[in-house]
Write a protein that holds these residues in place. Structure first.
Motif, PDB file in Angstrom:
ATOM      1  N   SER A   1       0.827  -1.213   0.000  1.00 42.84           N
ATOM      2  CA  SER A   1       0.000   0.000   0.000  1.00 42.84           C
ATOM      3  C   SER A   1       0.858   1.258   0.000  1.00 42.84           C
ATOM      4  CB  SER A   1      -0.929   0.012   1.219  1.00 42.84           C
ATOM      5  OG  SER A   1      -0.239   0.470   2.371  1.00 42.84           O
ATOM      6  N   ASN A   2       0.225   2.385  -0.338  1.00 39.47           N
ATOM      7  CA  ASN A   2       0.890   3.690  -0.292  1.00 39.47           C
ATOM      8  C   ASN A   2       0.773   4.360   1.072  1.00 39.47           C
ATOM      9  OD1 ASN A   2       1.632   3.619  -3.022  1.00 39.47           O
ATOM     10  ND2 ASN A   2      -0.350   4.426  -3.676  1.00 39.47           N
ATOM     11  N   ASP A   3       0.247   3.648   2.044  1.00 34.69           N
ATOM     12  CA  ASP A   3       0.031   4.201   3.383  1.00 34.69           C
ATOM     13  C   ASP A   3       1.342   4.152   4.169  1.00 34.69           C
ATOM     14  OD1 ASP A   3      -1.317   5.216   5.596  1.00 34.69           O
ATOM     15  OD2 ASP A   3      -2.005   3.231   6.250  1.00 34.69           O
ATOM     16  N   TYR A   4       2.340   4.895   3.702  1.00 33.10           N
ATOM     17  CA  TYR A   4       3.707   4.750   4.177  1.00 33.10           C
ATOM     18  C   TYR A   4       3.869   4.974   5.678  1.00 33.10           C
ATOM     19  CZ  TYR A   4       4.644   5.174  -0.844  1.00 33.10           C
ATOM     20  OH  TYR A   4       4.652   4.998  -2.211  1.00 33.10           O
ATOM     21  N   LEU A   5       3.054   5.840   6.277  1.00 29.18           N
ATOM     22  CA  LEU A   5       3.191   6.173   7.700  1.00 29.18           C
ATOM     23  C   LEU A   5       2.079   5.571   8.559  1.00 29.18           C
ATOM     24  CD1 LEU A   5       4.161   9.954   7.336  1.00 29.18           C
ATOM     25  CD2 LEU A   5       5.695   7.992   7.573  1.00 29.18           C
ATOM     26  N   GLY A   6       1.183   4.834   7.941  1.00 34.38           N
ATOM     27  CA  GLY A   6       0.075   4.254   8.694  1.00 34.38           C
ATOM     28  C   GLY A   6      -0.988   5.249   9.091  1.00 34.38           C
ATOM     29  N   PHE A   7      -0.984   6.420   8.470  1.00 36.15           N
ATOM     30  CA  PHE A   7      -1.935   7.470   8.838  1.00 36.15           C
ATOM     31  C   PHE A   7      -3.380   7.106   8.503  1.00 36.15           C
ATOM     32  CE2 PHE A   7       0.735  11.637   9.137  1.00 36.15           C
ATOM     33  CZ  PHE A   7       1.552  11.030  10.088  1.00 36.15           C
ATOM     34  N   SER A   8      -3.592   6.257   7.505  1.00 42.75           N
ATOM     35  CA  SER A   8      -4.968   5.958   7.086  1.00 42.75           C
ATOM     36  C   SER A   8      -5.759   5.258   8.193  1.00 42.75           C
ATOM     37  CB  SER A   8      -4.980   5.088   5.826  1.00 42.75           C
ATOM     38  OG  SER A   8      -4.578   3.760   6.126  1.00 42.75           O
ATOM     39  N   SER A   9      -5.056   4.582   9.102  1.00 47.11           N
ATOM     40  CA  SER A   9      -5.736   3.881  10.191  1.00 47.11           C
ATOM     41  C   SER A   9      -5.453   4.519  11.552  1.00 47.11           C
ATOM     42  CB  SER A   9      -5.318   2.406  10.220  1.00 47.11           C
ATOM     43  OG  SER A   9      -3.908   2.284  10.330  1.00 47.11           O
ATOM     44  N   SER A  10      -4.963   5.760  11.544  1.00 50.02           N
ATOM     45  CA  SER A  10      -4.645   6.448  12.797  1.00 50.02           C
ATOM     46  C   SER A  10      -5.918   6.927  13.493  1.00 50.02           C
ATOM     47  CB  SER A  10      -3.728   7.643  12.528  1.00 50.02           C
ATOM     48  OG  SER A  10      -3.640   8.476  13.666  1.00 50.02           O
ATOM     49  N   LEU A  11      -6.155   6.415  14.682  1.00 52.32           N
ATOM     50  CA  LEU A  11      -7.315   6.840  15.458  1.00 52.32           C
ATOM     51  C   LEU A  11      -7.167   8.294  15.900  1.00 52.32           C
ATOM     52  CD1 LEU A  11      -9.999   5.885  16.631  1.00 52.32           C
ATOM     53  CD2 LEU A  11      -8.769   5.139  18.680  1.00 52.32           C
ATOM     54  N   ALA A  12      -5.931   8.728  16.160  1.00 59.85           N
ATOM     55  CA  ALA A  12      -5.691  10.116  16.572  1.00 59.85           C
ATOM     56  C   ALA A  12      -6.092  11.089  15.466  1.00 59.85           C
ATOM     57  CB  ALA A  12      -4.219  10.303  16.935  1.00 59.85           C
ATOM     58  N   ILE A  13      -5.742  10.761  14.217  1.00 56.64           N
ATOM     59  CA  ILE A  13      -6.107  11.619  13.087  1.00 56.64           C
ATOM     60  C   ILE A  13      -7.617  11.598  12.876  1.00 56.64           C
ATOM     61  CG2 ILE A  13      -5.911  11.863  10.573  1.00 56.64           C
ATOM     62  CD1 ILE A  13      -3.002  10.904  10.846  1.00 56.64           C
ATOM     63  N   PHE A  14      -8.219  10.423  13.008  1.00 57.48           N
ATOM     64  CA  PHE A  14      -9.666  10.281  12.847  1.00 57.48           C
ATOM     65  C   PHE A  14     -10.407  11.182  13.834  1.00 57.48           C
ATOM     66  CE2 PHE A  14     -13.734   8.243  13.707  1.00 57.48           C
ATOM     67  CZ  PHE A  14     -14.202   7.936  12.432  1.00 57.48           C
TER      68      PHE A  14
END
Length: 382
Positions: free
Chosen positions: A35-48
């Motif tokens: 995947s292109n989700d290099y930093l794992g941000f797509s599943s970050s609960l903090a960002i959500f």
């Protein structure tokens, strides 16, 4: 339902014969090396949760944008997001588009004019090529990362001083993972007086201090005519932005068709962009460092296992192992996937025939054991 027209059916059958037919798959629970989700941000609960707080604080509680940005869709989050982007990336202005594809279509379809010349790296992304196809300017490719070839073409193609030349390349190439000599390219742009356009899709969030990208790391960002960022990769969100001057922003608002004639991003998407950048600018910086360590580990393991001659040299998150032939590369990918490693085969015609490859995408959340095990298995297979 009516059958496909004969010409269309023949094209589909040819794909099947070449063993290059695409199909949609379902996300797996394998080790993510694709995947292109290099930093794992797509599943970050903090960002959500931060995106939700932004929507509440700004009192923008809508599911949709309701129209294009020039009509009813320019909700207040856009101004906040674009100001944050321009500050973070040290740009005069930022203009958000619905996707990187839309941004490239909108830029190249409107900015270069009849009588101008566009020179693009031969490995430029499909969205760049498709955008160029909409332009009234003449377009020519130059050999990959070959500045001598670029210079020779500019000198040959520039008819007079009124001919504006645009040179297009990528900060990190999406299939090879390599990086052009940006400093030398900038010097050439000053000497030959051309406008440089850099697509930073695969470098934003990956390279440089807090993932600001190689241009800012080298202090060259102010010398570029336009930078194109996307948020669907390391930022784990959706959308894109074009960075440049205030005048470029104004021009795109007036003439970029992919900006003008589309419904704007919904508020939640823009809030997620803001939240992702805020995270990148704070504790998310640790993720950039973790990714950098995994890239170093991957390269050291490639050398240790004697695989250097199989891989295209890369210091980015993208690493490609060349295995010629669609059938051959699909077989190796299937064996890796059977052992729990999600590594995708990249087939021709997406890449040139004979350059088919396994494309490894590294992430901040990949463990050292996962990286080492995947490469050890690959070494056994090939």
């Amino acid at each position: 339902m009516k059958k496909l027209p004969l010409k269309v059916e023949k094209r589909l059958q040819l794909r099947k014969q070449e063993n290059s037919l695409r199909s949609l798959g379902i996300c797996s629970d394998m080790v993510d090396l694709s995947s292109n989700d290099y930093l794992g941000f797509s599943s970050s609960l903090a960002i959500f949760r931060q995106a939700e707080r932004i929507l509440q604080d700004k009192d923008v509680l809508k599911n949709g944008a309701t129209g294009s940005r020039l009509l009813t869709g320019n909700h207040k989050l856009y101004g906040f997001a674009e100001e944050y982007l321009s500050d973070f990336h040290n740009a005069d202005a930022a203009l958000i588009f619905n996707s990187g594809y839309d941004a490239n279509l909108g830029f190249f379809g409107s900015v270069p004019q009849k009588g101008d010349v566009i020179l693009y790296d031969e490995l430029s992304h499909a969205s760049i090529r498709d955008g160029i196809s909409l332009s009234k300017a003449q377009a020519y490719k130059f050999r990959h990362n070959d500045l001598q070839d670029l210079e020779e073409k500019i000198l040959r193609l520039r008819k007079n001083e009124e001919t504006e030349v645009y040179v297009v390349t990528e900060a990190v190439f999406s299939m090879d993972g390599d990086i052009p000599d940006l400093r030398a390219l900038m010097e050439l742009s000053k000497r030959l007086n051309f406008l440089l356009v850099i697509d930073e899709a695969h470098s934003t969030g990956v390279i440089g201090t807090r993932g600001k990208g190689p241009l800012q790391e080298l202090g060259l960002e102010k010398e570029v005519f336009a930078r194109i960022l996307t948020f669907g990769k390391a930022l784990g969100a959706h959308g894109a932005a074009i960075l440049g001057s205030k005048e470029l922003e104004q021009y795109l608002i007036n003439f970029s068709r992919s900006f003008i004639y589309t419904t704007a991003l919904p508020p939640h998407s823009v809030a997620t962009i803001i939240a992702a950048y805020q995270h990148l600018n704070s504790e998310g910086a640790e993720k950039v460092e973790a990714l950098s360590k995994n890239i170093g580990l991957f390269n050291s393991q490639v050398v240790k296992l004697g695989l250097e001659n199989k891989f295209i040299k890369s210091t980015s998150a993208v690493h490609s192992c060349i295995i010629p032939g669609n059938e051959a590369v699909k077989k190796v990918a299937a064996k890796l996937q059977k052992q729990g490693f999600d590594v995708k085969p990249i087939l021709s015609p997406t890449v040139p025939e004979g350059k088919e490859r396994l494309r490894f995408c590294l992430h901040s959340y990949n463990t050292p054991q996962e990286v080492q095990s995947a490469l050890s298995l690959l070494a056994d297979l090939i």
